[in-house]
Design a protein around this motif. Structure first.
Motif, PDB file in Angstrom:
ATOM      1  N   ARG A  25      10.122  10.633  11.114  1.00  0.00           N
ATOM      2  CA  ARG A  25      11.285  11.519  11.159  1.00  0.00           C
ATOM      3  C   ARG A  25      12.418  10.988  10.281  1.00  0.00           C
ATOM      4  NH1 ARG A  25      13.358  14.717  15.334  1.00  0.00           N
ATOM      5  NH2 ARG A  25      11.152  15.143  15.815  1.00  0.00           N
ATOM      6  N   ALA A  26      12.550   9.664  10.222  1.00  0.00           N
ATOM      7  CA  ALA A  26      13.625   9.045   9.445  1.00  0.00           C
ATOM      8  C   ALA A  26      13.219   7.626   9.099  1.00  0.00           C
ATOM      9  CB  ALA A  26      14.945   9.060  10.217  1.00  0.00           C
ATOM     10  N   VAL A  27      13.930   7.042   8.127  1.00  0.00           N
ATOM     11  CA  VAL A  27      13.642   5.681   7.692  1.00  0.00           C
ATOM     12  C   VAL A  27      14.873   4.805   7.888  1.00  0.00           C
ATOM     13  CG1 VAL A  27      11.911   6.449   6.031  1.00  0.00           C
ATOM     14  CG2 VAL A  27      14.284   6.136   5.282  1.00  0.00           C
ATOM     15  N   GLY A  28      14.630   3.519   8.128  1.00  0.00           N
ATOM     16  CA  GLY A  28      15.712   2.591   8.411  1.00  0.00           C
ATOM     17  C   GLY A  28      16.053   1.704   7.229  1.00  0.00           C
ATOM     18  N   LEU A  29      17.348   1.460   7.024  1.00  0.00           N
ATOM     19  CA  LEU A  29      17.837   0.563   5.985  1.00  0.00           C
ATOM     20  C   LEU A  29      18.277  -0.747   6.625  1.00  0.00           C
ATOM     21  CD1 LEU A  29      20.113   3.030   3.966  1.00  0.00           C
ATOM     22  CD2 LEU A  29      17.696   2.498   3.558  1.00  0.00           C
ATOM     23  N   GLY A  30      17.701  -1.859   6.187  1.00  0.00           N
ATOM     24  CA  GLY A  30      18.084  -3.169   6.676  1.00  0.00           C
ATOM     25  C   GLY A  30      18.697  -3.992   5.567  1.00  0.00           C
TER      26      GLY A  30
ATOM     27  N   LEU B 242      20.388  11.978  -3.315  1.00  0.00           N
ATOM     28  CA  LEU B 242      20.012  12.719  -4.520  1.00  0.00           C
ATOM     29  C   LEU B 242      18.514  12.579  -4.782  1.00  0.00           C
ATOM     30  CD1 LEU B 242      20.628  14.358  -7.034  1.00  0.00           C
ATOM     31  CD2 LEU B 242      21.234  12.214  -8.192  1.00  0.00           C
ATOM     32  N   GLU B 243      17.983  11.355  -4.668  1.00  0.00           N
ATOM     33  CA  GLU B 243      16.555  11.141  -4.873  1.00  0.00           C
ATOM     34  C   GLU B 243      15.727  11.945  -3.870  1.00  0.00           C
ATOM     35  OE1 GLU B 243      16.060   6.684  -6.697  1.00  0.00           O
ATOM     36  OE2 GLU B 243      16.565   6.840  -4.582  1.00  0.00           O
ATOM     37  N   LEU B 244      16.157  11.943  -2.622  1.00  0.00           N
ATOM     38  CA  LEU B 244      15.432  12.703  -1.602  1.00  0.00           C
ATOM     39  C   LEU B 244      15.426  14.193  -1.940  1.00  0.00           C
ATOM     40  CD1 LEU B 244      16.762  10.969   1.651  1.00  0.00           C
ATOM     41  CD2 LEU B 244      14.454  10.793   0.707  1.00  0.00           C
ATOM     42  N   ARG B 245      16.567  14.724  -2.339  1.00  0.00           N
ATOM     43  CA  ARG B 245      16.639  16.151  -2.677  1.00  0.00           C
ATOM     44  C   ARG B 245      15.748  16.478  -3.874  1.00  0.00           C
ATOM     45  NH1 ARG B 245      22.260  15.666  -0.798  1.00  0.00           N
ATOM     46  NH2 ARG B 245      22.472  17.114   0.964  1.00  0.00           N
ATOM     47  N   LEU B 246      15.782  15.635  -4.885  1.00  0.00           N
ATOM     48  CA  LEU B 246      14.944  15.872  -6.064  1.00  0.00           C
ATOM     49  C   LEU B 246      13.460  15.864  -5.708  1.00  0.00           C
ATOM     50  CD1 LEU B 246      16.852  13.600  -8.612  1.00  0.00           C
ATOM     51  CD2 LEU B 246      16.706  16.094  -8.707  1.00  0.00           C
TER      52      LEU B 246
ATOM     53  N   GLU C 265      14.655   3.124  -1.756  1.00  0.00           N
ATOM     54  CA  GLU C 265      14.742   4.234  -2.711  1.00  0.00           C
ATOM     55  C   GLU C 265      14.026   5.454  -2.155  1.00  0.00           C
ATOM     56  OE1 GLU C 265      11.844   5.263  -4.601  1.00  0.00           O
ATOM     57  OE2 GLU C 265      10.650   3.883  -3.403  1.00  0.00           O
ATOM     58  N   GLY C 266      14.250   6.602  -2.806  1.00  0.00           N
ATOM     59  CA  GLY C 266      13.797   7.872  -2.253  1.00  0.00           C
ATOM     60  C   GLY C 266      12.303   8.051  -2.192  1.00  0.00           C
ATOM     61  N   GLY C 267      11.569   7.517  -3.157  1.00  0.00           N
ATOM     62  CA  GLY C 267      10.123   7.715  -3.162  1.00  0.00           C
ATOM     63  C   GLY C 267       9.450   7.103  -1.948  1.00  0.00           C
ATOM     64  N   ARG C 268       9.803   5.887  -1.624  1.00  0.00           N
ATOM     65  CA  ARG C 268       9.221   5.213  -0.458  1.00  0.00           C
ATOM     66  C   ARG C 268       9.587   5.950   0.831  1.00  0.00           C
ATOM     67  NH1 ARG C 268       6.852   0.293   0.267  1.00  0.00           N
ATOM     68  NH2 ARG C 268       7.170  -0.758   2.255  1.00  0.00           N
ATOM     69  N   ALA C 269      10.810   6.458   0.874  1.00  0.00           N
ATOM     70  CA  ALA C 269      11.243   7.204   2.055  1.00  0.00           C
ATOM     71  C   ALA C 269      10.469   8.511   2.188  1.00  0.00           C
ATOM     72  CB  ALA C 269      12.743   7.483   1.970  1.00  0.00           C
ATOM     73  N   VAL C 270      10.315   9.262   1.092  1.00  0.00           N
ATOM     74  CA  VAL C 270       9.605  10.543   1.141  1.00  0.00           C
ATOM     75  C   VAL C 270       8.151  10.340   1.560  1.00  0.00           C
ATOM     76  CG1 VAL C 270       8.677  12.384  -0.323  1.00  0.00           C
ATOM     77  CG2 VAL C 270      11.109  11.844  -0.386  1.00  0.00           C
ATOM     78  N   LYS C 271       7.506   9.304   1.052  1.00  0.00           N
ATOM     79  CA  LYS C 271       6.131   9.030   1.461  1.00  0.00           C
ATOM     80  C   LYS C 271       6.046   8.783   2.965  1.00  0.00           C
ATOM     81  CE  LYS C 271       5.189   6.896  -3.017  1.00  0.00           C
ATOM     82  NZ  LYS C 271       4.956   5.601  -3.709  1.00  0.00           N
TER      83      LYS C 271
ATOM     84  N   PRO D 116       0.804  -1.231   0.000  1.00  0.00           N
ATOM     85  CA  PRO D 116       0.000   0.000   0.000  1.00  0.00           C
ATOM     86  C   PRO D 116       0.835   1.277   0.000  1.00  0.00           C
ATOM     87  CG  PRO D 116      -0.189  -1.174   2.094  1.00  0.00           C
ATOM     88  CD  PRO D 116       0.478  -2.110   1.130  1.00  0.00           C
ATOM     89  N   LEU D 117       2.043   1.228   0.552  1.00  0.00           N
ATOM     90  CA  LEU D 117       2.872   2.433   0.518  1.00  0.00           C
ATOM     91  C   LEU D 117       3.297   2.749  -0.922  1.00  0.00           C
ATOM     92  CD1 LEU D 117       3.936   4.464   2.593  1.00  0.00           C
ATOM     93  CD2 LEU D 117       6.056   3.151   2.690  1.00  0.00           C
ATOM     94  N   ASP D 118       3.483   1.699  -1.726  1.00  0.00           N
ATOM     95  CA  ASP D 118       3.883   1.914  -3.108  1.00  0.00           C
ATOM     96  C   ASP D 118       2.746   2.469  -3.961  1.00  0.00           C
ATOM     97  OD1 ASP D 118       6.432   1.052  -2.587  1.00  0.00           O
ATOM     98  OD2 ASP D 118       6.104  -0.994  -3.298  1.00  0.00           O
ATOM     99  N   THR D 119       1.503   2.288  -3.543  1.00  0.00           N
ATOM    100  CA  THR D 119       0.382   2.816  -4.337  1.00  0.00           C
ATOM    101  C   THR D 119       0.188   4.319  -4.145  1.00  0.00           C
ATOM    102  OG1 THR D 119      -1.320   2.457  -2.641  1.00  0.00           O
ATOM    103  CG2 THR D 119      -0.812   0.600  -4.091  1.00  0.00           C
ATOM    104  N   LEU D 120       0.786   4.884  -3.121  1.00  0.00           N
ATOM    105  CA  LEU D 120       0.659   6.331  -2.905  1.00  0.00           C
ATOM    106  C   LEU D 120       1.392   7.094  -4.004  1.00  0.00           C
ATOM    107  CD1 LEU D 120       1.338   6.613   0.939  1.00  0.00           C
ATOM    108  CD2 LEU D 120      -0.805   6.113  -0.222  1.00  0.00           C
ATOM    109  N   ARG D 121       0.917   8.278  -4.307  1.00  0.00           N
ATOM    110  CA  ARG D 121       1.565   9.165  -5.258  1.00  0.00           C
ATOM    111  C   ARG D 121       2.084  10.396  -4.531  1.00  0.00           C
ATOM    112  NH1 ARG D 121       2.706   7.517 -10.315  1.00  0.00           N
ATOM    113  NH2 ARG D 121       2.501   9.680 -11.033  1.00  0.00           N
ATOM    114  N   ILE D 122       3.280  10.824  -4.873  1.00  0.00           N
ATOM    115  CA  ILE D 122       3.822  12.080  -4.368  1.00  0.00           C
ATOM    116  C   ILE D 122       3.257  13.196  -5.233  1.00  0.00           C
ATOM    117  CG2 ILE D 122       5.942  13.405  -4.005  1.00  0.00           C
ATOM    118  CD1 ILE D 122       7.345  10.643  -3.636  1.00  0.00           C
ATOM    119  N   THR D 123       2.689  14.239  -4.604  1.00  0.00           N
ATOM    120  CA  THR D 123       1.881  15.213  -5.345  1.00  0.00           C
ATOM    121  C   THR D 123       2.392  16.645  -5.172  1.00  0.00           C
ATOM    122  OG1 THR D 123       0.374  15.262  -3.445  1.00  0.00           O
ATOM    123  CG2 THR D 123      -0.204  13.811  -5.255  1.00  0.00           C
TER     124      THR D 123
END
Length: 424
Positions: free
Chosen positions: A361-366, A390-394, A348-354, A53-60
């Motif tokens: 506040r932050a996301v974890g990498l495993g 870079l993805e986060l900044r963009l 990747e940046g999209g999932r983190a930004v959502k 479900p997190l992947d179905t969200l759109r950044i707007t």
């Protein structure tokens, strides 16, 4: 084998269980230490087919951007993505990115040279790192002749040696067996941890659960010799029948009052140490997070059902626990803790930004951190983080904003997931 068949039924899975017995509840034991296990796409069926479900969200991004105007005035020129400032406060630490390395415990995949290489690169990046449960009870602390590459002290030193001034920090996780081994006391009194302690960059994380197997403790596969060494500390189950055994930790018992008292005890016994709490994706995750925050936790980590690096019964990543998006929805509805950290298939940046827009506040990498380090033990994680940054900044710049903390619910749209109402 008979010629009986059952079209449309998971016949081969039934036959595999009939052949292997209890061992069929787990992945093949030969994959332990080589394969990183976790839900592939959220562990649930969502609407038309398999969807996280997190992947179905759109950044707007909006059309009108008052925060971009404010940044333009501040800079005296048109801003671009390079003007996004990613430095973030994470659980009392200053991090170069809104990212931390998730808890990696005693699983074989995180041990040895790979674990040390990951610790060194995380330190060089200036991002927090969590040392997971069961490292000391299984591999030792590192001062009694234990193998330095597998002991807790080895990871601690490798991280601290590369850490820039003023950035990063280590959170040391503790579960039931770690408490019996007095892990926090060992770290707190160790001269090697003193620079972290004195600079406010040491945290202790109380573990209530994990995304890969909510309600269970940590699990690994051991050979007979290793099992004999730890049999007095862990539950052992000979489910595989080939000399290898399942080693299980106890998950611990918590109520709201027990959690409050544990946090108060941590703050009283270790006043200079930050307090973190890790929750599995339980149905009452919002209530547990509220209790932890009100009791004084500096950070609350929620590991979604998509999370996982070590060993878990097949049924758990596929069917147990709430997806991260649903955890975020419940936390947002109840009011998230001041510092919410989340993990679960972050790469990747999209999932983190959502996730940041929905209150983290932050996301974890495993798994991503382990795979990147395995690809290049010298700089794989560093280059992976450069790409992520870079993805986060963009993405953040495209929203007309210039810091992760500026993201909010209006920045995502959820047309296909009814649990998160569409904004705007």
């Amino acid at each position: 084998m008979s010629d009986l068949s059952a079209p449309g039924f998971p016949e081969e899975e039934v036959r595999r269980r009939a052949r292997a017995g209890a061992a069929a509840a787990f992945p093949p034991p030969g994959e332990y230490g080589r394969v990183l296990f976790g839900a592939e796409r959220g562990g649930a069926r969502w609407q038309q087919g398999e969807h996280d479900p997190l992947d179905t969200l759109r950044i707007t991004p909006p059309v009108l951007m008052p925060q971009r105007l404010a940044r333009l005035i501040d800079l005296g020129r048109e801003p671009d993505y390079r003007d996004v400032e990613l430095t973030t406060s994470i659980g009392g630490f200053t991090s170069a990115l809104p990212v931390y390395v998730s808890a990696l415990g005693s699983t074989r995949a995180a041990g040895g040279d790979l674990g040390l290489a990951l610790a060194r690169q995380a330190g060089a990046l200036g991002i927090p790192m969590v040392i997971g449960e069961n490292v000391v009870p299984v591999n030792g602390y590192g001062r009694q002749g234990e193998a330095a590459d597998r002991a807790l002290l080895g990871r601690l030193r490798a991280y601290a040696e590369e850490l820039p001034d003023g950035c990063g920090g280590v959170a040391v996780q503790q579960s039931t067996e770690d408490a019996d081994a007095e892990v926090w006391n060992l770290v707190h009194s160790d001269p090697a941890a003193l620079p972290l302690l004195e600079s406010g960059r040491l945290a202790f994380e109380l573990k209530l659960g994990q995304g890969a197997k909510p309600g269970l403790g940590g699990m690994t596969v051991l050979d007979a010799e290793a099992a004999a060494r730890v049999g007095d500390r862990y539950g052992l189950d000979d489910v595989f029948g080939d000399g290898r055994v399942l080693r299980s930790s106890t998950p611990g018992t918590f109520t709201a009052e027990i959690l409050r008292q544990q946090i108060r005890l941590m703050r009283n016994n270790f006043p200079r140490v930050r307090v973190w709490v890790k929750l599995h994706p339980g149905r009452d995750v919002a209530e547990a997070a509220r209790v932890a925050a009100e009791a004084g936790a500096d950070a609350v980590t929620v590991d979604g059902a998509e999370g996982g690096t070590g060993w878990a019964p097949d049924a758990f990543p596929a069917q147990v626990g709430l997806p991260l998006a649903e955890c975020l929805r419940r936390l947002a509805a109840a009011g998230p803790p001041p510092c919410l950290l989340v993990s679960g298939r972050m790469w990747e940046g999209g999932r983190a930004v959502k996730s940041l827009a929905l209150g983290a506040r932050a996301v974890g990498l495993g798994r991503a951190a382990l795979l990147a380090t395995a690809e290049d033990p010298q700089a794989g994680l560093i280059r992976f983080a450069e790409c992520l940054a870079l993805e986060l900044r963009l993405l953040i710049s495209a929203l007309g904003k210039y810091a992760p903390a500026a993201l909010d619910r209006d920045d995502v749209w959820a047309p296909y997931f009814p649990g998160i109402p569409a904004a705007g």
